[in-house]
Design a protein around this motif. Structure first.
Motif, PDB file in Angstrom:
ATOM      1  N   VAL A  63       1.626   3.656   4.894  1.00 32.03           N
ATOM      2  CA  VAL A  63       1.525   2.230   5.186  1.00 32.03           C
ATOM      3  C   VAL A  63       0.157   1.688   4.792  1.00 32.03           C
ATOM      4  O   VAL A  63       0.046   0.644   4.137  1.00 32.03           O
ATOM      5  N   ILE A  64      -0.900   2.400   5.175  1.00 36.78           N
ATOM      6  CA  ILE A  64      -2.250   1.942   4.858  1.00 36.78           C
ATOM      7  C   ILE A  64      -2.461   1.895   3.350  1.00 36.78           C
ATOM      8  O   ILE A  64      -3.032   0.939   2.812  1.00 36.78           O
ATOM      9  N   ASP A  65      -1.989   2.932   2.642  1.00 35.35           N
ATOM     10  CA  ASP A  65      -2.118   2.941   1.186  1.00 35.35           C
ATOM     11  C   ASP A  65      -1.411   1.731   0.565  1.00 35.35           C
ATOM     12  O   ASP A  65      -1.922   1.109  -0.370  1.00 35.35           O
ATOM     13  N   HIS A  66      -0.211   1.413   1.074  1.00 41.28           N
ATOM     14  CA  HIS A  66       0.548   0.290   0.523  1.00 41.28           C
ATOM     15  C   HIS A  66      -0.198  -1.029   0.750  1.00 41.28           C
ATOM     16  O   HIS A  66      -0.301  -1.861  -0.168  1.00 41.28           O
ATOM     17  N   VAL A  67      -0.703  -1.222   1.953  1.00 41.13           N
ATOM     18  CA  VAL A  67      -1.419  -2.471   2.249  1.00 41.13           C
ATOM     19  C   VAL A  67      -2.681  -2.580   1.400  1.00 41.13           C
ATOM     20  O   VAL A  67      -2.982  -3.644   0.843  1.00 41.13           O
ATOM     21  N   MET A  68      -3.422  -1.488   1.261  1.00 44.14           N
ATOM     22  CA  MET A  68      -4.646  -1.508   0.474  1.00 44.14           C
ATOM     23  C   MET A  68      -4.372  -1.807  -0.996  1.00 44.14           C
ATOM     24  O   MET A  68      -5.188  -2.420  -1.684  1.00 44.14           O
ATOM     25  N   ALA A  69      -3.207  -1.385  -1.495  1.00 45.32           N
ATOM     26  CA  ALA A  69      -2.881  -1.583  -2.905  1.00 45.32           C
ATOM     27  C   ALA A  69      -2.235  -2.944  -3.171  1.00 45.32           C
ATOM     28  O   ALA A  69      -2.281  -3.441  -4.300  1.00 45.32           O
ATOM     29  N   HIS A  70      -1.637  -3.568  -2.124  1.00 43.43           N
ATOM     30  CA  HIS A  70      -0.855  -4.797  -2.348  1.00 43.43           C
ATOM     31  C   HIS A  70      -1.250  -5.913  -1.389  1.00 43.43           C
ATOM     32  O   HIS A  70      -0.437  -6.799  -1.099  1.00 43.43           O
TER      33      HIS A  70
END
Length: 308
Positions: free
Chosen positions: A191-198
């Motif tokens: 989840v954190i990776d997705h938010v940081m990327a998008h």
């Protein structure tokens, strides 16, 4: 290394505590130790030379000689030089020390609890502002040159000074308290990776719940328990963190930055920015410029002191 690289899951570093309570580390640049990683220890990290970008949790900001940051357990971090032109025999001086050892020591010696508030703050990444770079370097060098009880004494004296330091700032909006199992940790990382990327795109609670195979209600509770934040607040904090970077590193208009980081309403952007930073975006830009001048003055002083 690009900023996008930092959105990948951090490498988990395993620490050998047989060397003692306090472990001293130093390295130059380039070095294999420069990577996006996390570990179970606290880390006190001092920049001796070079400039670039520091990544702590979801924080992205500049670093320069004299920067001193304390990171808490499992909080991902990295310092990346600008481009490949930098070479230095000594770039970083750092101390690693174990949370479990300190917890046990504070249980037996109540006086040590004076440093507990500082350690709690470090779970967000704690940058000490206005420290004397010459003093910090001499303190770390003293710890490097000692062992056993002498090293521990020097370390505790330094911790006492920093625990009372009045000028600091918290860096990351995410405090990492590791979930009970590896599967849960992987879901939080995803989840954190997705938010940081998008972060610049619309991100809903429902989208993230489906991403990790949960209902919205369960995901909302799960995420808050793991990070200490409501999901919507976390997304806003990531966007504000990116806005801070753009305010410092570019001359883009505040309105342009608002839309670039994912807000679709300037008034809402200004309100959320003030909620998290205690000032308007324009005030933040002015203050950041003043801090940069102060860092330049500190660097010049260090160079003059070294030449003398």
């Amino acid at each position: 290394m690009s900023q996008q690289r930092q959105t990948t899951a951090p490498e988990l570093e395993i620490t050998d505590h047989r060397a003692g309570t306090v472990r001293y580390i130093e390295h130059g640049v380039p070095s294999e130790l420069i990577r996006w990683h996390a570990h179970d220890d606290y880390e006190l990290h001092f920049i001796v030379a070079t400039r670039g970008k520091v990544f702590v949790g979801d924080h992205i900001g500049p670093f320069a000689p004299g920067q001193l940051i304390l990171t808490g357990p499992r909080l991902p971090h990295n310092w990346v030089c600008n481009g490949d032109q930098y070479r230095a025999e000594l770039r970083d001086m750092a101390l690693h020390f174990s949370p479990s050892t300190l917890d046990e020591a504070m249980r037996l010696l109540p006086e040590l609890n004076e440093i507990r508030p500082m350690l709690e703050r470090s779970r967000s990444g704690l940058e000490f502002l206005g420290t004397d770079p010459h003093w910090v370097r001499s303190q770390l060098a003293g710890i490097r040159e000692t062992t056993g009880l002498a090293r521990l004494q020097r370390f505790l004296a330094l911790m006492q000074e920093l625990a009372a330091w009045p000028d600091y700032r918290l860096l990351s909006s995410v405090q990492v308290d590791s979930p009970a199992n590896e599967a849960a940790q992987q879901k939080i990382n995803r989840v954190i990776d997705h938010v940081m990327a998008h972060y610049e795109s619309p991100i809903s609670l429902g989208d993230m719940a489906r991403l990790v195979g949960m209902t919205e209600t369960y995901f909302s509770r799960f995420f808050r328990q793991a990070t200490g934040h409501r999901f919507v607040d976390f997304v806003n904090r990531v966007r504000i963190s990116r806005a801070c970077h753009l305010l410092v590193e570019t001359d883009q208009h505040v309105t342009t930055i608002c839309y670039e980081v994912g807000f679709n309403n300037v008034a809402n952007f200004n309100r959320r920015f003030s909620d998290f930073k205690g000032m308007t975006p324009s005030q933040y830009r002015r203050d950041a410029s003043q801090r940069y001048v102060q860092q330049e003055d500190q660097l010049l002083w260090m160079q003059q002191a070294h030449q003398a």
